[in-house]
Design an enzyme around this catalytic site. Structure first.
Site, PDB file in Angstrom:
ATOM      1  N   ARG A 197       0.839  -1.209   0.000  1.00 13.49           N
ATOM      2  CA  ARG A 197       0.000   0.000   0.000  1.00 13.49           C
ATOM      3  C   ARG A 197       0.868   1.251   0.000  1.00 13.49           C
ATOM      4  O   ARG A 197       1.009   1.915  -1.011  1.00 13.49           O
ATOM      5  CB  ARG A 197      -0.952  -0.042   1.219  1.00 13.49           C
ATOM      6  CG  ARG A 197      -2.076   0.961   1.152  1.00 13.49           C
ATOM      7  CD  ARG A 197      -1.673   2.348   1.574  1.00 13.49           C
ATOM      8  NE  ARG A 197      -1.127   2.412   2.928  1.00 13.49           N
ATOM      9  CZ  ARG A 197      -0.515   3.491   3.416  1.00 13.49           C
ATOM     10  NH1 ARG A 197      -0.385   4.583   2.690  1.00 13.49           N
ATOM     11  NH2 ARG A 197      -0.016   3.478   4.649  1.00 13.49           N
ATOM     12  N   ASP A 198       1.518   1.520   1.121  1.00 11.85           N
ATOM     13  CA  ASP A 198       2.313   2.748   1.212  1.00 11.85           C
ATOM     14  C   ASP A 198       3.426   2.728   0.171  1.00 11.85           C
ATOM     15  O   ASP A 198       3.764   3.758  -0.418  1.00 11.85           O
ATOM     16  CB  ASP A 198       2.905   2.859   2.629  1.00 11.85           C
ATOM     17  CG  ASP A 198       3.185   4.290   3.027  1.00 11.85           C
ATOM     18  OD1 ASP A 198       3.199   5.156   2.143  1.00 11.85           O
ATOM     19  OD2 ASP A 198       3.381   4.552   4.228  1.00 11.85           O
ATOM     20  N   HIS A 220       9.070   7.003   7.608  1.00  9.07           N
ATOM     21  CA  HIS A 220       9.637   7.099   6.259  1.00  9.07           C
ATOM     22  C   HIS A 220      11.118   7.421   6.457  1.00  9.07           C
ATOM     23  O   HIS A 220      11.531   7.864   7.534  1.00  9.07           O
ATOM     24  CB  HIS A 220       8.884   8.158   5.452  1.00  9.07           C
ATOM     25  CG  HIS A 220       7.534   7.682   5.023  1.00  9.07           C
ATOM     26  ND1 HIS A 220       7.267   7.222   3.761  1.00  9.07           N
ATOM     27  CD2 HIS A 220       6.377   7.525   5.710  1.00  9.07           C
ATOM     28  CE1 HIS A 220       6.008   6.827   3.686  1.00  9.07           C
ATOM     29  NE2 HIS A 220       5.439   6.998   4.859  1.00  9.07           N
ATOM     30  N   CYS A 270       4.552   8.965   0.062  1.00 11.13           N
ATOM     31  CA  CYS A 270       3.158   9.436   0.036  1.00 11.13           C
ATOM     32  C   CYS A 270       2.978  10.392  -1.135  1.00 11.13           C
ATOM     33  O   CYS A 270       3.717  11.368  -1.258  1.00 11.13           O
ATOM     34  CB  CYS A 270       2.802  10.130   1.344  1.00 11.13           C
ATOM     35  SG  CYS A 270       1.128  10.803   1.309  1.00 11.13           S
TER      36      CYS A 270
HETATM   37  P1  HMG Z   1     -13.316  13.748  -2.780  1.00  4.76           P
HETATM   38  O1  HMG Z   1     -13.152  14.156  -4.211  1.00  4.76           O
HETATM   39  O2  HMG Z   1     -13.354  14.830  -1.741  1.00  4.76           O
HETATM   40  O3  HMG Z   1     -14.584  12.805  -2.592  1.00  4.76           O
HETATM   41  O4  HMG Z   1     -12.171  12.722  -2.452  1.00  4.76           O
HETATM   42  P2  HMG Z   1     -16.091  13.064  -2.838  1.00  4.76           P
HETATM   43  O5  HMG Z   1     -16.819  12.482  -1.682  1.00  4.76           O
HETATM   44  O6  HMG Z   1     -16.326  14.517  -3.193  1.00  4.76           O
HETATM   45  O7  HMG Z   1     -16.386  12.158  -4.120  1.00  4.76           O
HETATM   46  C1  HMG Z   1     -15.849  12.469  -5.394  1.00  4.76           C
HETATM   47  C2  HMG Z   1     -15.871  11.205  -6.225  1.00  4.76           C
HETATM   48  O8  HMG Z   1     -14.977  10.240  -5.648  1.00  4.76           O
HETATM   49  C3  HMG Z   1     -17.232  10.529  -6.301  1.00  4.76           C
HETATM   50  O9  HMG Z   1     -17.321   9.864  -7.546  1.00  4.76           O
HETATM   51  C4  HMG Z   1     -17.151   9.484  -5.216  1.00  4.76           C
HETATM   52  O10 HMG Z   1     -18.006   8.392  -5.422  1.00  4.76           O
HETATM   53  C5  HMG Z   1     -15.703   9.040  -5.352  1.00  4.76           C
HETATM   54  P3  HMG Z   1     -18.005  10.530  -8.814  1.00  4.76           P
HETATM   55  O11 HMG Z   1     -19.422  10.808  -8.372  1.00  4.76           O
HETATM   56  O12 HMG Z   1     -17.229  11.790  -9.108  1.00  4.76           O
HETATM   57  O13 HMG Z   1     -17.860   9.471  -9.867  1.00  4.76           O
HETATM   58  N1  HMG Z   1     -15.188   8.483  -4.091  1.00  4.76           N
HETATM   59  C6  HMG Z   1     -14.502   7.337  -4.018  1.00  4.76           C
HETATM   60  N2  HMG Z   1     -14.103   6.453  -4.961  1.00  4.76           N
HETATM   61  C7  HMG Z   1     -13.403   5.368  -4.522  1.00  4.76           C
HETATM   62  N3  HMG Z   1     -13.104   5.155  -3.232  1.00  4.76           N
HETATM   63  C8  HMG Z   1     -13.490   6.008  -2.282  1.00  4.76           C
HETATM   64  C9  HMG Z   1     -14.212   7.159  -2.671  1.00  4.76           C
HETATM   65  N4  HMG Z   1     -14.733   8.194  -1.982  1.00  4.76           N
HETATM   66  C10 HMG Z   1     -15.318   8.998  -2.863  1.00  4.76           C
HETATM   67  N5  HMG Z   1     -13.191   5.762  -1.018  1.00  4.76           N
HETATM   68  C11 HMG Z   1     -11.123  10.986  -1.206  1.00  4.76           C
HETATM   69  C12 HMG Z   1     -12.011  12.208  -1.156  1.00  4.76           C
HETATM   70  C13 HMG Z   1     -10.756  10.623   0.200  1.00  4.76           C
HETATM   71  C14 HMG Z   1     -11.881   9.848  -1.883  1.00  4.76           C
HETATM   72  C15 HMG Z   1      -9.849  11.311  -2.012  1.00  4.76           C
HETATM   73  O14 HMG Z   1      -9.278  12.478  -1.499  1.00  4.76           O
HETATM   74  C16 HMG Z   1      -8.842  10.206  -2.001  1.00  4.76           C
HETATM   75  O15 HMG Z   1      -9.077   9.118  -2.495  1.00  4.76           O
HETATM   76  N6  HMG Z   1      -7.619  10.448  -1.456  1.00  4.76           N
HETATM   77  C17 HMG Z   1      -6.607   9.420  -1.436  1.00  4.76           C
HETATM   78  C18 HMG Z   1      -5.569   9.752  -0.455  1.00  4.76           C
HETATM   79  C19 HMG Z   1      -4.541   8.659  -0.343  1.00  4.76           C
HETATM   80  O16 HMG Z   1      -4.775   7.496  -0.630  1.00  4.76           O
HETATM   81  N7  HMG Z   1      -3.350   9.068   0.135  1.00  4.76           N
HETATM   82  C20 HMG Z   1      -2.299   8.159   0.389  1.00  4.76           C
HETATM   83  C21 HMG Z   1      -2.545   7.331   1.597  1.00  4.76           C
HETATM   84  S1  HMG Z   1      -2.272   8.185   3.139  1.00  4.76           S
HETATM   85  C22 HMG Z   1      -0.581   8.002   3.444  1.00  4.76           C
HETATM   86  O17 HMG Z   1       0.145   7.556   2.597  1.00  4.76           O
HETATM   87  C23 HMG Z   1      -0.047   8.365   4.803  1.00  4.76           C
HETATM   88  C24 HMG Z   1       0.223   7.137   5.675  1.00  4.76           C
HETATM   89  O18 HMG Z   1       1.105   6.231   5.042  1.00  4.76           O
HETATM   90  C25 HMG Z   1       0.845   7.595   6.997  1.00  4.76           C
HETATM   91  C26 HMG Z   1       2.035   8.546   6.805  1.00  4.76           C
HETATM   92  O19 HMG Z   1       3.064   8.103   6.305  1.00  4.76           O
HETATM   93  O20 HMG Z   1       1.850   9.719   7.143  1.00  4.76           O
HETATM   94  C27 HMG Z   1      -1.074   6.396   5.988  1.00  4.76           C
HETATM   95 MG    MG Z   2       3.273   6.420   5.076  1.00  3.34          MG
END
Ligand code: HMG
Ligand code: MG
Length: 298
Positions: free
Chosen positions: A13-14, A210, A241
């Site tokens: 994932r990450d 990280h 990320c």
């Molecule tokens: P948004 O655009 O604000 O969502 O995104 P929305 O509610 O306005 O919906 C927009 C569209 O997205 C809609 O579809 C929803 O159905 C769809 P449309 O009507 O336009 O066809 N939608 C989704 N589709 C699939 N899966 C979902 C989902 N939710 C809504 N869950 C959202 C908000 C959270 C979805 C978006 O910002 C997003 O996907 N972000 C991804 C962030 C991410 O994955 N970041 C990396 C992971 S975090 C990380 O790496 C840190 C960590 O490792 C710790 C560290 O190191 O700090 C954990």
């Molecule tokens: Mg991370």
């Protein structure tokens, strides 16, 4: 008896979420298999996030379904990220046994990462936790930018403690406290972890480093000294990320396991098998992965 340390493998994932080179579902499933065979027992294998935001995770449903169908993996705990109810519904359809919600201490990072403020992220988590309770699914919590935010700079430990408390009150079984951009130093880690372990049970705190500036192993040692027993790591040191520019991947699992075994800790992971897996991964990737150990061991 050697003290047991729990390693949560987050490479699928990450790691893969931030690699330009995408792996196929078959390659991801093969990576899971190699990791399980090397003794990994806790593994995050995808993210039910928007494919428009993170295309590398678009196949999570297929990966989770295929992995969970393998009867040989009964003793392995698999999980995936969910940012909101839409993601949770997808996790439920795949029968994911565990999910992780994720937020941060800083609002700016949270806006860039999940398009909402920290407060709003907690509102989004409420239905996730409700569904998890109803379906008996474990929920882990991630706390990004616990030390430094790429947009807001140094983070006040008081703020980190506050959001950590909110996550625990929400009902997650553990908070993975993250140095998102890999710049925290051992002194900072010692200070924050001391505060965290004074306020919360040690068992409820995991650490997620990280390794941008090469301080992750030293930071892990500081956490061990404070009694932390769970660490996230990524095979080969994959990834980073996508919403934290310049951040390197997680500390490489094989480098962490090697250090822990050398220090007399036990992880249940076979280091030689893990290194073989890292080498296999390197044979697929065109870029050089950051793992140190897999470059020096034959
Ligand atoms: P948004 O655009 O604000 O969502 O995104 P929305 O509610 O306005 O919906 C927009 C569209 O997205 C809609 O579809 C929803 O159905 C769809 P449309 O009507 O336009 O066809 N939608 C989704 N589709 C699939 N899966 C979902 C989902 N939710 C809504 N869950 C959202 C908000 C959270 C979805 C978006 O910002 C997003 O996907 N972000 C991804 C962030 C991410 O994955 N970041 C990396 C992971 S975090 C990380 O790496 C840190 C960590 O490792 C710790 C560290 O190191 O700090 C954990
Ligand atoms: Mg991370």
């Amino acid at each position: 008896m050697a003290k047991q340390i729990r390693i949560v493998e987050v490479g699928l994932r990450d790691g893969l979420q931030n690699e330009k080179q995408e792996l196929s579902v078959a390659q991801k499933v093969m990576l899971v298999d190699k990791l399980v065979r090397s003794g990994s027992r806790f593994m995050e294998i995808g993210a039910f996030v928007s494919p428009k935001w993170v295309p590398q995770m678009a196949d999570t449903e297929a990966v989770v379904k295929e992995v969970l169908a393998n009867k040989n993996y009964k003793t392995v705990e698999f999980s995936a990220l969910v940012p909101n109810e839409v993601g949770m519904q997808k996790a439920l359809l795949c029968k994911a046994p565990e999910v992780s919600v994720f937020t941060a201490v800083s609002d700016t990072f949270t806006e860039k990462n999940i398009n909402c403020s920290v407060d709003e992220s907690f509102k989004r988590f409420e239905p996730v936790l409700k569904l998890a309770k109803k379906n008996k699914i474990k929920v882990r919590g991630y706390l990004s930018t616990a030390f430094v935010c790429p947009y807001e700079g140094l983070i006040d430990p008081k703020k980190t403690l506050k959001v950590c408390e909110r996550l625990l009150e929400l009902g997650v079984y553990e908070v993975s406290v993250a140095d998102t951009i890999g710049v925290a130093n051992p002194k900072q880690v010692e200070t924050l972890v001391k505060k965290l372990t004074t306020k919360f049970p040690k068992k409820k705190i995991a650490m997620h480093f990280h390794d941008t500036r090469g301080m992750a192993l030293a930071n892990i040692v500081k956490c061990l000294e404070q009694g932390i027993t769970t660490f996230d790591a990524s095979i080969g040191g994959l990834g980073g990320c996508p919403y934290a520019k310049g951040a390197a991947g997680n500390v490489a699992t094989e480098d962490v396991v090697n250090m822990l075994h050398e220090m007399g800790y036990s992880t249940g992971i076979d280091l030689n098998d893990l290194v073989k897996t890292a080498k296999w991964l390197q044979s697929i990737f065109t870029r050089s992965l950051s793992s140190k150990l897999s470059k020096i061991i034959d």
